[in-house]
Design a protein around this motif. Structure first.
Motif, PDB file in Angstrom:
ATOM      1  N   SER A  55       0.799  -1.222   0.000  1.00  0.00           N
ATOM      2  CA  SER A  55       0.000   0.000   0.000  1.00  0.00           C
ATOM      3  C   SER A  55       0.829   1.268   0.000  1.00  0.00           C
ATOM      4  CB  SER A  55      -0.964   0.015   1.173  1.00  0.00           C
ATOM      5  OG  SER A  55      -0.237  -0.059   2.366  1.00  0.00           O
ATOM      6  N   TYR A  56       2.088   1.212   0.349  1.00  0.00           N
ATOM      7  CA  TYR A  56       2.862   2.442   0.392  1.00  0.00           C
ATOM      8  C   TYR A  56       3.713   2.675  -0.841  1.00  0.00           C
ATOM      9  CZ  TYR A  56       1.394   2.746   5.178  1.00  0.00           C
ATOM     10  OH  TYR A  56       0.643   2.839   6.305  1.00  0.00           O
ATOM     11  N   PRO A 131       6.577   5.381   6.671  1.00  0.00           N
ATOM     12  CA  PRO A 131       5.409   6.030   6.066  1.00  0.00           C
ATOM     13  C   PRO A 131       5.326   7.541   6.212  1.00  0.00           C
ATOM     14  CG  PRO A 131       4.737   4.169   7.450  1.00  0.00           C
ATOM     15  CD  PRO A 131       6.179   4.402   7.718  1.00  0.00           C
ATOM     16  N   VAL A 132       6.073   8.149   7.127  1.00  0.00           N
ATOM     17  CA  VAL A 132       5.930   9.606   7.264  1.00  0.00           C
ATOM     18  C   VAL A 132       7.191  10.361   6.871  1.00  0.00           C
ATOM     19  CG1 VAL A 132       4.097   9.610   8.972  1.00  0.00           C
ATOM     20  CG2 VAL A 132       6.457   9.447   9.722  1.00  0.00           C
ATOM     21  N   ASP A 134       8.620  11.046   3.992  1.00  0.00           N
ATOM     22  CA  ASP A 134       8.469  12.001   2.893  1.00  0.00           C
ATOM     23  C   ASP A 134       7.689  13.232   3.339  1.00  0.00           C
ATOM     24  OD1 ASP A 134       8.466   9.317   0.628  1.00  0.00           O
ATOM     25  OD2 ASP A 134       9.759  11.083   0.453  1.00  0.00           O
ATOM     26  N   HIS A 135       6.782  13.062   4.279  1.00  0.00           N
ATOM     27  CA  HIS A 135       6.041  14.217   4.795  1.00  0.00           C
ATOM     28  C   HIS A 135       7.001  15.183   5.461  1.00  0.00           C
ATOM     29  CE1 HIS A 135       2.744  16.492   6.502  1.00  0.00           C
ATOM     30  NE2 HIS A 135       3.325  16.392   7.691  1.00  0.00           N
ATOM     31  N   LEU A 138       8.948  17.031   2.913  1.00  0.00           N
ATOM     32  CA  LEU A 138       8.113  18.087   2.342  1.00  0.00           C
ATOM     33  C   LEU A 138       8.112  19.309   3.264  1.00  0.00           C
ATOM     34  CD1 LEU A 138       6.078  18.705   0.042  1.00  0.00           C
ATOM     35  CD2 LEU A 138       4.288  17.848   1.536  1.00  0.00           C
TER      36      LEU A 138
ATOM     37  N   LEU B  80       2.405   7.405  14.695  1.00  0.00           N
ATOM     38  CA  LEU B  80       1.855   7.811  13.405  1.00  0.00           C
ATOM     39  C   LEU B  80       0.413   8.259  13.568  1.00  0.00           C
ATOM     40  CD1 LEU B  80       3.257   5.137  10.943  1.00  0.00           C
ATOM     41  CD2 LEU B  80       4.106   7.406  11.385  1.00  0.00           C
ATOM     42  N   ARG B  84      -0.961  11.860  12.538  1.00  0.00           N
ATOM     43  CA  ARG B  84      -1.992  11.985  11.512  1.00  0.00           C
ATOM     44  C   ARG B  84      -3.233  12.691  12.027  1.00  0.00           C
ATOM     45  NH1 ARG B  84      -0.473   6.784   8.987  1.00  0.00           N
ATOM     46  NH2 ARG B  84       0.487   7.437   7.040  1.00  0.00           N
ATOM     47  N   ASN B 161      -1.107  17.506   7.519  1.00  0.00           N
ATOM     48  CA  ASN B 161      -0.818  16.181   8.064  1.00  0.00           C
ATOM     49  C   ASN B 161      -0.263  15.248   7.010  1.00  0.00           C
ATOM     50  OD1 ASN B 161      -1.921  17.126  10.384  1.00  0.00           O
ATOM     51  ND2 ASN B 161      -3.932  16.246  10.006  1.00  0.00           N
ATOM     52  N   PRO B 162       0.398  14.167   7.446  1.00  0.00           N
ATOM     53  CA  PRO B 162       0.884  13.199   6.464  1.00  0.00           C
ATOM     54  C   PRO B 162      -0.269  12.629   5.657  1.00  0.00           C
ATOM     55  CG  PRO B 162       1.781  12.718   8.638  1.00  0.00           C
ATOM     56  CD  PRO B 162       0.756  13.778   8.829  1.00  0.00           C
ATOM     57  N   ASN B 165      -1.880   7.852   2.412  1.00  0.00           N
ATOM     58  CA  ASN B 165      -1.058   6.937   1.652  1.00  0.00           C
ATOM     59  C   ASN B 165       0.341   7.529   1.543  1.00  0.00           C
ATOM     60  OD1 ASN B 165      -0.376   4.849   0.003  1.00  0.00           O
ATOM     61  ND2 ASN B 165      -2.013   5.213  -1.476  1.00  0.00           N
ATOM     62  N   ALA B 166       1.337   6.844   2.105  1.00  0.00           N
ATOM     63  CA  ALA B 166       2.678   7.449   2.208  1.00  0.00           C
ATOM     64  C   ALA B 166       3.259   7.846   0.864  1.00  0.00           C
ATOM     65  CB  ALA B 166       3.645   6.503   2.919  1.00  0.00           C
ATOM     66  N   ILE B 167       2.923   7.125  -0.179  1.00  0.00           N
ATOM     67  CA  ILE B 167       3.490   7.449  -1.487  1.00  0.00           C
ATOM     68  C   ILE B 167       2.992   8.818  -1.942  1.00  0.00           C
ATOM     69  CG2 ILE B 167       1.719   6.416  -2.973  1.00  0.00           C
ATOM     70  CD1 ILE B 167       5.504   6.098  -3.460  1.00  0.00           C
ATOM     71  N   ASP B 169       2.860  11.540  -0.146  1.00  0.00           N
ATOM     72  CA  ASP B 169       3.811  12.557   0.296  1.00  0.00           C
ATOM     73  C   ASP B 169       5.040  12.579  -0.599  1.00  0.00           C
ATOM     74  OD1 ASP B 169       2.901  12.165   3.699  1.00  0.00           O
ATOM     75  OD2 ASP B 169       2.873  14.036   2.558  1.00  0.00           O
ATOM     76  N   HIS B 170       5.445  11.434  -1.071  1.00  0.00           N
ATOM     77  CA  HIS B 170       6.607  11.378  -1.951  1.00  0.00           C
ATOM     78  C   HIS B 170       6.332  12.144  -3.240  1.00  0.00           C
ATOM     79  CE1 HIS B 170      10.333   9.847  -3.608  1.00  0.00           C
ATOM     80  NE2 HIS B 170       9.682   9.456  -4.680  1.00  0.00           N
ATOM     81  N   TYR B 171       5.110  11.999  -3.773  1.00  0.00           N
ATOM     82  CA  TYR B 171       4.795  12.726  -5.001  1.00  0.00           C
ATOM     83  C   TYR B 171       4.516  14.204  -4.748  1.00  0.00           C
ATOM     84  CZ  TYR B 171       5.606   8.728  -7.815  1.00  0.00           C
ATOM     85  OH  TYR B 171       6.247   7.688  -8.430  1.00  0.00           O
ATOM     86  N   LEU B 172       4.067  14.542  -3.549  1.00  0.00           N
ATOM     87  CA  LEU B 172       3.973  15.968  -3.213  1.00  0.00           C
ATOM     88  C   LEU B 172       5.365  16.592  -3.218  1.00  0.00           C
ATOM     89  CD1 LEU B 172       1.367  16.069  -0.292  1.00  0.00           C
ATOM     90  CD2 LEU B 172       1.142  17.079  -2.562  1.00  0.00           C
ATOM     91  N   LEU B 173       6.327  15.846  -2.683  1.00  0.00           N
ATOM     92  CA  LEU B 173       7.707  16.337  -2.653  1.00  0.00           C
ATOM     93  C   LEU B 173       8.245  16.533  -4.062  1.00  0.00           C
ATOM     94  CD1 LEU B 173      10.168  16.877  -0.748  1.00  0.00           C
ATOM     95  CD2 LEU B 173      10.804  14.514  -1.103  1.00  0.00           C
TER      96      LEU B 173
END
Lengths: 421, 453
Positions: A55-56, A131-132, A134-135, A138, B80, B84, B161-162, B165-167, B169-173
């Motif tokens: 899912s990630y 999971p966090v 990348d947040h 950002l 987490l 969140r 907030n995060p 779906n963790a991916i 945040d990666h695409y936001l970056l």
């Protein structure tokens, strides 16, 4: 009786044999069962498994982001020729000056003395291992964008591995060289780690102080030259001037960097030479200290170790004091009273938690981020409800324009901008 | 009666054992005992193994690596969850507790609800143009033009907030890096918002209070360019043709026939548009906002929009539909200053574009901005940050990676690199290093063909 005994004995042995055989079979069967159970029903496996199991990450993991195909690394050995940047450049100052003359639309100084600065930072092109992570990357880039927008600094966010040998903390060297050569209009590159946050939005770097210097680190002369401490300076946030001297410094810095035996051996040298340095592969910071000591005459006159403000501020002594700072001080100091940079060395917010330990730092990073964000939101009349939450509230009625800002602070936040006609 | 281990004694009676035992020679007895013990130990060992494997009980060294991991995972989960759930703008519908006359429930109409809520973006300002001019003349250090180019502020953002779906945040970056690159190349300022300035106008409506606040706080900015976080720049060389917009205040991508003839809910796209910093824009925002407040107002407005706009599904009012409805129903007031742009992809719907990048690189070059080399590729409906998108996750993520790398190639070429493939994070050198980098720089053309090699 003897016959009975013998019979009993034979029976007994027979039973024993069967029992043993059964025991062995049972044992084998149960072992296999246990192993299978463990392998297949890991529904509550480790976080790494959760992260990598769908899912990630994109489902077609190997095709999208993570390159599964591992190339067999060929490490440079100690007998191979040393790593060099090539081709060698000898007349950069002259060529750059000529380019600047021919391109007056791209000056390297604004309004006389403010240099054009390029802040360089970056992170991996692959998703973080937790999971966090990348947040937090950002948040880190937003924080840098805020500071740079206020102070007229440009940003380059790197997400590419320019050189397979220069991995990890060494990746900044080929990147900086490439940027210096491609951007003659840039006077200073400012390298900043992705885990470093601006916490004083009003502080302006005293560029005039660095006119005679080409390289500025946060650090102390004593710690470097006398104590030979490997954290006498910090390579997580530093300025490098765009000139021939810097290219030559990069040439001198890089040979201990290539991953593999070269870096390992250099690590041993560093551990032996520098005070209290543990034994691990050579890092760029230790090698810089080493170079400044061993090649003192070549480089040190152009290197400034800055300690009058927190060009790098180790987070541990800072994050619990933010409320106190708000009470007693105001932005613009840049030093211990209101640090310019809070640097989360060792926190690794992007790494695998189970490998490096559960978040000691994430909440602290949030505090630093909110502390800095408040200084920006104030311009718009808002503030976080507390440093521990992302909720914001309106703190001031709407007003018009930064020049009409009721705060001294807000006026200070607009000292410069990029260019005039 | 006592049994000794698993000893089987044929012929022994229930009461016979003790007597029989006394007749067995000592050595034999010891051997038997020894065998029994051996068997017992074997059984015990197997039992322990099984128990250890399944419940981790009985391990003498303390907690096993598995239970250690389990504690760590529980800790991580707790943390987490805390991160969140911090700051979720939960707002009770303010109209829930209002009642008409004696009844506790009332069938609100849209107009009643709007009046009851009486929402406004802020105190009414009617002389913003004069205020702004005055400020500019008093502050020559903050001109609204740089090298005769109007100052533009690109605004984007995401929730604080995060992502679920963790991916995401990666695409936001990556999307942020992409915007930083374009803005650096074109001298545009950029601002990333992560604050809920107004809890009533949360979600896609959050841009309205933000735009107003930024206009008033940055009088030196001539144009505010809102861009969604799921929109990526894919033409790094394209320059906005601002000279076309001298007499307009809102530049938005769309199709006039869809707008005026069909009243389609996708006639315009509010994922990427420019708004001039002036009184007209403040008035537009004030006229646009009433359908936004969360709760009954937004729901009822949604019904009106679905009824009036072609193809709109039934859901609460969104800012795009509301703007379309506003411009259609008050054409005379607003339309003269709105430029509906479709000569280039100020917004480019991703689905028809992402598969053609290789073809584009073969046939065309950056700088065109249109279907040959789209300016912006906008991943409408993908929602990588949330849990539910309108399209298959895999397709969305692959496509976003391709679009990102397609744009990144145009930046990396300045340094002599390119991605190995549009799905690969790895790069390779496409131009040899030289001892005279400035000569190469002179010859560099942002609009030249991209060669993947």
């Amino acid at each position: 009786m003897k016959i009975a005994d013998r019979k009993a004995g034979r029976w007994y042995n027979y039973i024993l044999l069967i029992s043993t055989k059964h025991t062995v079979i049972c044992f084998l069967f149960l072992t296999i069962l246990v192993l299978c159970t463990r392998y297949f029903t890991s529904s509550y496996g480790t976080l790494v498994q959760i992260v990598t199991n769908s899912s990630y990450l994109p489902i077609q993991q190997d095709k999208v982001v993570v390159e599964v195909k591992k190339e067999v690394p060929h490490f440079r050995s100690l007998t191979d020729p040393a790593y060099t940047f090539s081709p060698k450049i000898n007349n950069w100052d002259l060529n750059r000056a000529k380019w600047l003359r021919l391109n007056p639309a791209f000056p390297n100084f604004f309004s006389g003395s403010k240099p054009r600065v390029l802040l360089v930072t970056g992170s991996s092109p692959k998703p973080c291992a937790n999971p966090v992570g990348d947040h937090y990357q950002l948040k880190a880039i937003k924080n840098k964008m805020d500071y740079c927008q206020i102070h007229g600094i440009e940003i380059y966010y790197n997400m590419a591995f320019l050189d397979a040998e220069m991995t990890g903390f060494w990746a900044k060297l080929p990147l900086l060289r490439s940027l210096l050569l491609s951007h003659p209009e840039v006077e200073f590159v400012w390298w900043m780690d992705s885990d470093a946050f601006f916490t004083d939005m009003a502080f302006e770097i005293p560029w005039d102080r660095y006119k005679p210097y080409n390289l500025v680190f946060h650090g102390w002369d004593d710690m470097v030259y006398k104590e030979k401490s490997w954290y006498g300076l910090n390579t997580g946030s530093f300025f490098m001037r765009n000139c021939q001297w810097s290219l030559e410094l990069l040439d001198a810095w890089v040979p201990m960097g290539p991953n593999g035996p070269v870096r390992d051996e250099a690590g041993k040298l560093m551990a032996g030479f520098l005070k209290d340095r543990p034994l691990f592969e050579a890092d760029d910071q230790s090698v810089m200290v080493y170079i400044l000591i061993t090649q003192h005459d070549t480089w040190s006159d152009k290197v400034y170790l800055e300690s009058s403000y927190c060009l790098h501020g180790y987070y541990d002594g800072i994050v619990h004091r933010y409320e106190h700072m708000v009470e007693k001080n105001h932005p613009g100091f840049g030093d211990d009273r209101w640090p310019l940079v809070t640097h989360f060395v060792g926190c690794k917010p992007c790494a695998n938690f189970t490998e490096f330990g559960v978040e000691p730092c994430l909440k602290k990073i949030d505090r630093a981020f909110n502390f800095a964000d408040n200084q920006v939101l104030q311009m718009y009349g808002f503030s976080h409800e507390s440093l521990n939450t992302s909720d914001v509230k309106q703190v001031r009625k709407e007003w018009v324009g930064p020049a009409n800002a009721p705060d001294e602070v807000s006026r200070v936040l607009y000292p410069y901008h990029k260019d005039t006609d | 009666m006592g049994h000794e281990g698993m000893v089987f004694k044929p012929g022994s009676t229930r009461s016979g054992l003790p007597t029989t035992r006394s007749r067995v020679p000592r050595g034999r007895q010891i051997q038997k005992t020894f065998n029994n013990v051996k068997i017992t130990v074997l059984c015990g060992f197997v039992t322990l193994l099984v128990l250890r494997g399944t419940i981790g009980v009985g391990n003498l060294t303390g907690s096993t690596p598995e239970s250690d991991d389990q504690h760590v995972v529980e800790d991580i989960d707790r943390i987490l969850r805390e991160i969140r759930t911090d700051s979720e703008p939960e707002l009770e519908d303010p109209l829930k507790f209002l009642y008409f006359g004696n009844s506790t429930s009332h069938n609100w109409t849209y107009t009643e609800a709007v009046e009851a809520i009486n929402y406004s973006l802020g105190p009414t300002i009617s002389d913003w143009n004069q205020q702004r001019q005055a400020w500019l003349s008093q502050n020559p250090n903050f001109p609204n033009q740089i090298s005769s180019k109007p100052r533009i502020l690109l605004v984007t953002g995401s929730p604080p907030n995060p992502c679920d779906n963790a991916i995401g945040d990666h695409y936001l970056l990556k999307s942020t890096k992409n915007k930083i690159d374009y803005c650096r190349l074109h001298g545009i300022e950029i601002l990333y918002n992560m604050a809920h300035l107004d809890k009533e106008l949360a979600g896609y409506w959050a841009k309205l209070p933000l735009l107003r606040r930024l206009m008033l706080s940055h009088p030196e900015i001539e144009w505010i360019w809102w861009m969604d976080s799921d929109a990526l720049f894919t033409d790094m060389a394209f320059e906005l043709p601002l000279q076309k917009y001298e007499n307009h205040n809102l530049i938005i991508h769309g199709y006039p026939d869809l707008l005026f003839e069909q009243h389609s809910w996708i006639a315009l796209n509010t994922g990427s548009f420019l708004l001039r910093n002036c009184q007209w824009s403040l008035d537009l925002l004030d006229a646009w906002a009433p359908m936004g407040p969360k709760g009954i107002v937004r729901e009822l407005a949604g019904k009106i929009l679905t009824a009036n706009l072609k193809g709109r599904p039934a859901f609460e009012a969104d800012d795009q539909s509301a703007l379309i409805y506003l411009l259609i129903s008050q054409q005379d007031k607003w339309l003269s200053k709105v430029y509906v742009e479709n000569s280039y992809y100020l917004h480019g719907f991703w689905s028809g574009l992402v598969d053609k990048y290789e073809e584009m690189m073969e046939k065309h070059h950056p700088g065109l901005g249109d279907e040959r080399w789209p300016f912006v590729t906008h991943f409408v409906g993908c929602k990588p940050c949330g849990s539910y998108g309108d399209y298959p996750v895999e397709r969305c993520l692959n496509s976003m990676e391709r679009a990102f790398n397609f744009g990144d190639n145009q930046v990396l070429r300045l340094y002599g690199f390119a991605h190995k493939g549009l799905l690969s994070p790895k790069i390779k050198r496409v131009q040899d290093q030289t001892a005279d980098p400035l000569q190469v720089k002179e010859k560099l053309d942002m609009a030249a063909r991209i060669v993947m090699g």
